[in-house]
Design an enzyme around this catalytic site. Structure first.
Site, PDB file in Angstrom:
ATOM      1  N   ARG A 171       4.030  -8.441  -0.139  1.00 30.92           N
ATOM      2  CA  ARG A 171       5.122  -7.738  -0.806  1.00 30.92           C
ATOM      3  C   ARG A 171       6.072  -8.808  -1.342  1.00 30.92           C
ATOM      4  O   ARG A 171       6.244  -9.857  -0.735  1.00 30.92           O
ATOM      5  CB  ARG A 171       5.845  -6.828   0.164  1.00 30.92           C
ATOM      6  CG  ARG A 171       4.924  -5.787   0.770  1.00 30.92           C
ATOM      7  CD  ARG A 171       5.645  -4.489   1.014  1.00 30.92           C
ATOM      8  NE  ARG A 171       4.784  -3.523   1.673  1.00 30.92           N
ATOM      9  CZ  ARG A 171       3.967  -2.700   1.030  1.00 30.92           C
ATOM     10  NH1 ARG A 171       3.903  -2.730  -0.272  1.00 30.92           N
ATOM     11  NH2 ARG A 171       3.221  -1.842   1.695  1.00 30.92           N
ATOM     12  N   CYS A 172       6.684  -8.541  -2.463  1.00 29.15           N
ATOM     13  CA  CYS A 172       7.526  -9.565  -3.082  1.00 29.15           C
ATOM     14  C   CYS A 172       8.823  -8.947  -3.588  1.00 29.15           C
ATOM     15  O   CYS A 172       8.841  -8.286  -4.629  1.00 29.15           O
ATOM     16  CB  CYS A 172       6.773 -10.240  -4.225  1.00 29.15           C
ATOM     17  SG  CYS A 172       7.727 -11.545  -5.014  1.00 29.15           S
TER      18      CYS A 172
ATOM     19  N   ASP B 174      -0.281   1.879  -5.392  1.00 27.36           N
ATOM     20  CA  ASP B 174       0.830   2.375  -6.197  1.00 27.36           C
ATOM     21  C   ASP B 174       1.867   1.296  -6.494  1.00 27.36           C
ATOM     22  O   ASP B 174       2.311   1.142  -7.627  1.00 27.36           O
ATOM     23  CB  ASP B 174       1.483   3.563  -5.483  1.00 27.36           C
ATOM     24  CG  ASP B 174       2.573   4.200  -6.313  1.00 27.36           C
ATOM     25  OD1 ASP B 174       2.319   4.500  -7.493  1.00 27.36           O
ATOM     26  OD2 ASP B 174       3.682   4.385  -5.783  1.00 27.36           O
ATOM     27  N   GLY B 175       2.239   0.511  -5.492  1.00 23.14           N
ATOM     28  CA  GLY B 175       3.250  -0.526  -5.694  1.00 23.14           C
ATOM     29  C   GLY B 175       2.799  -1.597  -6.667  1.00 23.14           C
ATOM     30  O   GLY B 175       3.545  -2.001  -7.564  1.00 23.14           O
TER      31      GLY B 175
ATOM     32  N   SER C 190      -7.026   0.276  -2.675  1.00 25.30           N
ATOM     33  CA  SER C 190      -6.096   0.622  -1.609  1.00 25.30           C
ATOM     34  C   SER C 190      -6.862   1.303  -0.488  1.00 25.30           C
ATOM     35  O   SER C 190      -7.726   2.136  -0.751  1.00 25.30           O
ATOM     36  CB  SER C 190      -5.033   1.581  -2.163  1.00 25.30           C
ATOM     37  OG  SER C 190      -4.257   2.124  -1.132  1.00 25.30           O
TER      38      SER C 190
ATOM     39  N   ASP D   5      -5.423   3.280   1.439  1.00 20.68           N
ATOM     40  CA  ASP D   5      -4.726   4.552   1.617  1.00 20.68           C
ATOM     41  C   ASP D   5      -5.438   5.707   0.921  1.00 20.68           C
ATOM     42  O   ASP D   5      -5.305   6.846   1.333  1.00 20.68           O
ATOM     43  CB  ASP D   5      -3.295   4.462   1.084  1.00 20.68           C
ATOM     44  CG  ASP D   5      -2.469   3.427   1.822  1.00 20.68           C
ATOM     45  OD1 ASP D   5      -2.780   3.154   2.993  1.00 20.68           O
ATOM     46  OD2 ASP D   5      -1.525   2.895   1.219  1.00 20.68           O
TER      47      ASP D   5
ATOM     48  N   ARG E 214     -24.972   5.437  28.101  1.00 17.58           N
ATOM     49  CA  ARG E 214     -23.599   5.886  28.322  1.00 17.58           C
ATOM     50  C   ARG E 214     -23.033   6.465  27.037  1.00 17.58           C
ATOM     51  O   ARG E 214     -23.540   6.241  25.948  1.00 17.58           O
ATOM     52  CB  ARG E 214     -22.704   4.716  28.741  1.00 17.58           C
ATOM     53  CG  ARG E 214     -23.084   4.112  30.053  1.00 17.58           C
ATOM     54  CD  ARG E 214     -22.098   3.049  30.430  1.00 17.58           C
ATOM     55  NE  ARG E 214     -22.520   2.448  31.693  1.00 17.58           N
ATOM     56  CZ  ARG E 214     -22.074   1.320  32.142  1.00 17.58           C
ATOM     57  NH1 ARG E 214     -21.193   0.645  31.452  1.00 17.58           N
ATOM     58  NH2 ARG E 214     -22.486   0.841  33.292  1.00 17.58           N
TER      59      ARG E 214
END
Length: 172
Positions: free
Chosen positions: A56-57, A87-88, A132, A134, A169
């Site tokens: 991030r900047c 999006d960013g 992304s 997301d 298992r």
């Protein structure tokens, strides 16, 4: 994606640069912007995520940061960007492109770049690719990052399944 873009551009006799740490690297410049070769993207197909980093900047959110980013691109003769992000990242690219002409003009007026440099980079081409984990971008069924993340999850579950079966298992 980085490998495909790099090799396609090199095949078409274009110079290719990677900007490490995203917009942060674009603002910092220096060794954060490195020219790529055919070999520099060899052996990366199996790697998930962004191998050139992301950050991030805050500076890029401000006009002064975008002015510095524009100068860093122009000084290297870069007038095209492939932005891979969510999006960013794509919103930042849109703002950067919309301001480009004024940024170039301001750099010339302040003598940070020459008229010749301004002419060679008078227009900024941008290709935006949704990448992304997301998977929250409108109009996309599957993004670059989502596919990679889901693939890694499936691999991990497959490994656990075979281990659980060999030990007779169940894992919860």
């Amino acid at each position: 994606t980085l490998r495909a873009i790099t090799r396609l551009c090199l095949f078409n006799n274009m110079k290719v640069f990677a900007i490490y740490e995203g917009y942060q690297g674009l603002v910092e410049g220096g060794d954060k912007i490195k020219e790529l070769s055919w070999g520099s993207v060899s052996g990366i197909l199996h790697l998930g995520g962004t191998i050139i980093g992301t950050a991030r900047c805050q500076e890029f959110r401000e006009r002064l940061g975008r002015l510095t980013a524009a100068e860093n691109l122009i000084k290297r003769g870069i007038n095209s960007l492939a932005i891979i992000g969510g999006d960013g990242s794509l919103t930042g690219a849109n703002i950067f492109k919309s301001e480009w002409t004024d940024l170039v003009k301001e750099l010339v007026e302040s003598k940070r770049i020459s008229e010749e440099e301004a002419l060679s980079c008078s227009y900024l081409n941008i290709v935006g690719l949704v990448g992304s984990i997301d998977n929250d971008m409108c109009g996309t069924d599957m993004t670059i990052g989502t596919d990679s993340a889901l693939h890694r999850i499936i691999e991990a579950v497959d490994c656990l399944t075979s281990t659980a079966a060999s030990h007779q298992r169940s894992f919860i």
